[in-house]
Design a protein around this motif. Structure first.
Motif, PDB file in Angstrom:
ATOM      1  N   ILE A  98      41.135  28.809  42.512  1.00  0.00           N
ATOM      2  CA  ILE A  98      40.805  29.992  41.783  1.00  0.00           C
ATOM      3  C   ILE A  98      39.819  30.846  42.551  1.00  0.00           C
ATOM      4  O   ILE A  98      38.619  30.430  42.421  1.00  0.00           O
ATOM      5  N   LEU A  99      39.908  32.067  42.854  1.00  0.00           N
ATOM      6  CA  LEU A  99      38.943  32.849  43.288  1.00  0.00           C
ATOM      7  C   LEU A  99      38.464  34.075  41.960  1.00  0.00           C
ATOM      8  O   LEU A  99      39.119  34.769  41.503  1.00  0.00           O
ATOM      9  N   GLY A 100      37.427  33.738  41.456  1.00  0.00           N
ATOM     10  CA  GLY A 100      37.323  34.256  40.037  1.00  0.00           C
ATOM     11  C   GLY A 100      36.906  35.769  40.054  1.00  0.00           C
ATOM     12  O   GLY A 100      36.945  36.312  39.253  1.00  0.00           O
ATOM     13  N   ASN A 101      36.206  36.128  41.125  1.00  0.00           N
ATOM     14  CA  ASN A 101      35.890  37.516  41.168  1.00  0.00           C
ATOM     15  C   ASN A 101      35.044  38.081  40.132  1.00  0.00           C
ATOM     16  O   ASN A 101      35.153  38.980  39.651  1.00  0.00           O
ATOM     17  N   GLY A 102      34.185  37.195  39.511  1.00  0.00           N
ATOM     18  CA  GLY A 102      33.299  37.328  38.228  1.00  0.00           C
ATOM     19  C   GLY A 102      33.925  37.438  37.215  1.00  0.00           C
ATOM     20  O   GLY A 102      33.310  37.698  36.273  1.00  0.00           O
ATOM     21  N   ALA A 103      34.918  36.900  37.203  1.00  0.00           N
ATOM     22  CA  ALA A 103      35.778  36.686  35.782  1.00  0.00           C
ATOM     23  C   ALA A 103      35.484  35.936  34.794  1.00  0.00           C
ATOM     24  O   ALA A 103      34.622  34.650  35.283  1.00  0.00           O
ATOM     25  N   THR A 104      35.525  35.797  33.849  1.00  0.00           N
ATOM     26  CA  THR A 104      35.204  34.883  32.571  1.00  0.00           C
ATOM     27  C   THR A 104      36.344  34.311  32.096  1.00  0.00           C
ATOM     28  O   THR A 104      37.318  34.863  31.554  1.00  0.00           O
TER      29      THR A 104
END
Length: 293
Positions: free
Chosen positions: A79-85
């Motif tokens: 999972i590449l979050g890209n700064g997500a919460t």
């Protein structure tokens, strides 16, 4: 956001070390699935990846406010979050955010996991029964009976790299983290977590390595609380090794406030343990070599 990035950059340069030196660097998989900013889309993407494996790319900065648990990870998934919460919605019932089954292998990058609630169970933010690597992420404000932030169960392998474990809490042991398997923490900060009994920051009863990291301002605050920073217990086979790290400003109701060691072994290599209350390591059933006070 900028404060989090600054903290991660600071930890990355601690002791002049690099991820390559630790042997823990992880390269994301090539094949990618874009996941819209929708909890249902995320759940569906995990279900699909459980069949084939793969890489999920989250919407940049998205808050995935979950009203029900996500599917457990059962395959190799990045999972590449890209700064997500990934967080539990305000009116949702209690549940943890992520679960990794025994056959699962989850690699999580640049995401925040918050407000998971595994009251009565293990692993408020993430429960790992398989293989888990968390990189450049924040695990905060989760709760459980054991392992408020991340829990590595028996037989599991857990790697935490350049991450922040903060503000998590438990009724029993391991406010930030609890380990019953094989856990390595590198270039990370474990801070302001709380346990009522043992290990405000980290509780270990198996194999734990902490490299170039800081364990600070955690508490074991209940009537029987010990080891505000770290608790190593569970028999002679429990081993904790700290290398080029700090254990500072942790507190416990009873001594020791820094590192509690009960019958296992704790090794300090180029590691400073100081300013913990009521003591650093004094009062442990088994001494911690090289720890004074």
């Amino acid at each position: 956001m900028e404060r989090r990035r600054t903290a991660i950059r600071t930890l990355a340069t601690l002791a002049g070390a690099t991820l390559v030196a630790t042997g823990l660097a992880v390269t994301p998989a090539a094949a990618q699935t874009l996941v819209p900013c929708s909890p249902a889309a995320l759940a569906g993407a995990i279900t699909a990846a459980n069949g084939t494996g793969g890489t999920l790319v989250l919407a940049p900065g998205c808050v995935y406010a979950l009203s029900s648990p996500l599917p457990a990870v059962q395959n190799t998934i990045t999972i590449l979050g890209n700064g997500a919460t990934l967080t539990r919605a305000a009116l949702a019932p209690a549940f943890r955010i992520l679960t990794v089954n025994a056959a699962g292998n989850l690699r999580l990058f640049h995401a925040t996991i918050s407000k998971g609630d595994a009251t009565g169970d293990f692993g408020g933010g993430i429960r790992n029964d398989g293989s888990l690597t968390v990189t450049q992420s924040v695990i905060r404000n989760n709760q459980a009976d054991f392992s408020g932030g991340i829990g590595g169960n028996t037989g599991s392998t857990t790697r935490i790299i350049q991450s922040i474990i903060s503000g998590n809490s438990v009724i029993h042991n391991g406010g930030g983290l609890a380990n019953d398997g094989d856990m390595t923490i590198a270039q990370s900060s474990i801070t302001q977590n709380t346990a009522q009994e043992k290990g405000g920051g980290v509780a270990n009863d198996a194999t734990l390595k902490i490299l170039q990291s800081a364990v600070s301002h955690n508490a074991a605050s209940g009537p029987s609380g010990v080891g505000g920073g770290i608790a190593n217990f569970g028999g002679a086979g429990a081993t904790t090794q700290l290398t080029t790290s700090l254990v500072v400003d942790n507190t416990a109701t009873n001594a020791p406030g820094g590192i509690y060691n009960d019958s296992g072994s704790v090794a300090l290599l180029l590691t400073h343990v100081h300013n913990n209350h009521p003591t650093n390591c004094a009062g442990s059933p088994t001494a911690v070599p090289g720890c004074l006070g």
